[in-house]
Design an enzyme around this catalytic site. Structure first.
Site, PDB file in Angstrom:
ATOM      1  N   GLU A  71       0.841  -1.199   0.000  1.00  0.00           N
ATOM      2  CA  GLU A  71       0.000   0.000   0.000  1.00  0.00           C
ATOM      3  C   GLU A  71       0.877   1.251   0.000  1.00  0.00           C
ATOM      4  OE1 GLU A  71      -2.380   2.757  -0.229  1.00  0.00           O
ATOM      5  OE2 GLU A  71      -3.364   0.795  -0.160  1.00  0.00           O
ATOM      6  N   LYS A 112      -8.502  -1.043  11.048  1.00  0.00           N
ATOM      7  CA  LYS A 112      -7.724  -1.446   9.885  1.00  0.00           C
ATOM      8  C   LYS A 112      -6.587  -0.470   9.637  1.00  0.00           C
ATOM      9  CE  LYS A 112      -6.800  -1.787   5.260  1.00  0.00           C
ATOM     10  NZ  LYS A 112      -6.133  -0.785   4.383  1.00  0.00           N
ATOM     11  N   ASP A 168       4.406 -13.484  12.710  1.00  0.00           N
ATOM     12  CA  ASP A 168       3.233 -14.196  12.218  1.00  0.00           C
ATOM     13  C   ASP A 168       2.011 -13.276  12.245  1.00  0.00           C
ATOM     14  OD1 ASP A 168       1.088 -15.876  11.740  1.00  0.00           O
ATOM     15  OD2 ASP A 168       1.785 -17.480  13.057  1.00  0.00           O
ATOM     16  N   HIS A 215      -3.706   9.942  -0.331  1.00  0.00           N
ATOM     17  CA  HIS A 215      -3.666   8.544  -0.752  1.00  0.00           C
ATOM     18  C   HIS A 215      -3.497   8.428  -2.264  1.00  0.00           C
ATOM     19  CE1 HIS A 215      -4.631   4.254  -0.710  1.00  0.00           C
ATOM     20  NE2 HIS A 215      -5.463   4.485  -1.713  1.00  0.00           N
TER      21      HIS A 215
END
Length: 421
Positions: free
Chosen positions: A76, A259, A275, A373
């Site tokens: 991203e 998120k 992990d 963004h």
């Protein structure tokens, strides 16, 4: 020239000269050496190749008085930029602080067929010393490194189920394999020596709850660090606190805010060879039991003229073991972080999550999330259109001057560039 404006080679040279990288690590990152065939085959079954993701570094992090360049792996475009943006504003206001950190892993021995909970509790309690001996014998090296069993709990559930919970200090590792080894050894012992009649050990395995593998970090941001051309710092701080409060009331908004926090946490977790499935499972469990659906808290302090942020999050991570030892770039990441203890690594990862959260909330309540963004996303559009080399930068620059930017426009601009030559 600012750090993000340097070429990739110059950034690596700067980090080497500043003492963050050795000559060997600098050359490895420059050469992008693939994993050896033997390592690749040992790590996964039916191996085919490597799957490459961009690795970058976020700057401006000041955590517990120490400066860090934080490695991040993500596809991203805006994640690293947002982390650096948030960290810069926090650093100018005093930096991130660790409030509390714990690093204990839970192993479960699950028993079914229990008809007398009082009797089972007494048998397990009376055998605690023997259970402790079984744990040491199952993993003697753990005891030598200063870890081992820290707490035993006995929990009972409906329908004849009980749990023997073993809380283990895995020292510098996450400890999944050692927890499984210990759980199975204890399960075998209690089945043979303690259980009666229909009582059976149903399973012996680690828990991914992360209940006692958590970290809390805080920060404060001066109002002056939040101001934009359109809004005062106080106005922005008020809006950030209000949007965060709304997330505590609306789980749909909370999911999106969480998120954004995990954008940073997963990127550092991946860079350090940890992990992500374990982190995801622990965060899910934590949120299921929490009073608030959103991980962070942002509150206004009008008297001090600061915005105060706080993040508590389970982070089942390690700095040794498993893929961390096998992946050369995970070792380079830990080198960049100055070989932190596992507790310090947890603080760093959580601070990145809070920095990403701050940057996202500030963008949302001022110019909107798409402004920054899409300025970064246009590089991906250029690549998708087929641009290579210097074409990428030119097409990206042109796209940033056109709204809305899309793939069709990127292809058109690329053709214009090629027609010029």
């Amino acid at each position: 020239m600012k750090f993000y404006q340097l070429s990739r080679a110059d950034r690596l040279t700067w980090l080497k000269q500043a003492g963050y990288l050795t000559d060997e690590s600098e050359q490895r990152l420059l050469a992008q050496t693939p994993l050896a065939e033997a390592v690749l085959s040992a790590m996964v079954e039916n191996s085919l190749s490597e799957f490459g993701l961009p690795m970058g570094v976020a700057d401006h992090f000041l955590i517990d008085g120490h400066e860090y360049f934080v490695p991040m792996v993500t596809e991203e475009p805006s994640v690293i930029a947002a982390a650096s943006n948030g960290a810069k504003r926090v650093a100018a206001s005093g930096g991130f602080q660790t409030v509390e950190v714990s690093h204990l892993l839970k192993a479960q021995v699950i028993i079914n067929g229990v008809t007398n909970q009082v009797s089972l509790t007494k048998r397990l309690t009376d055998a605690q010393s023997a259970i402790e001996t079984v744990v040491i014998e199952a993993h003697p090296s753990l005891q030598k490194r200063g870890g081992g069993l820290r707490q035993i709990e006995i929990n009972h559930f409906a329908d004849g189920y009980s749990e023997l919970a073993l809380w283990i200090d895995p020292v510098a590792a996450f400890g999944a394999n050692m927890a499984n080894t210990i759980a199975e050894a204890v399960g075998t012992y209690i089945q043979q020596a303690l259980l009666k009649k229909d009582e059976q050990v149903l399973a012996a395995v680690l828990s991914n709850s992360g209940e006692k593998m958590t970290v809390t970090v805080t920060c404060q941001v001066d109002f002056t660090q939040l101001a934009t051309a359109e809004f005062s710092g106080q106005q922005v701080a008020l809006k950030i606190a209000a949007l965060n409060h709304y997330a505590a009331l609306d789980i749909d908004r909370a999911a999106t805010e969480n998120k954004g926090i995990l954008n940073g946490i997963f990127a550092v977790g991946l860079a350090t060879g940890n992990d992500l499935r374990a982190i995801s499972a622990a965060v899910t469990d934590y949120l299921c039991g929490a009073n608030r659906p959103v991980l962070s808290t942002w509150q206004l302090d009008q008297h001090a003229e600061v915005l105060r942020g706080r993040l508590t999050i389970p982070l089942p991570v390690g700095r040794v073991g498993g893929a961390i030892n096998s992946l050369p770039n995970a070792q380079v990441s830990l080198e960049l972080l100055q070989h932190p203890s596992v507790e310090t690594l947890m603080s760093i990862i959580a601070s990145v999550g809070l920095a990403n959260n701050l940057a996202a909330l500030r963008a949302l309540v001022t110019n909107g999330i798409q402004a920054g963004h899409m300025a970064l996303q246009t590089a991906n559009l250029a690549i998708q259109a087929g641009a290579t080399g210097e074409e990428i930068g030119w097409v990206q620059q042109q796209l940033n001057q056109h709204q809305p930017a899309n793939l069709a426009l990127a292809q058109q601009l690329l053709q214009q560039f090629r027609n010029r030559g």
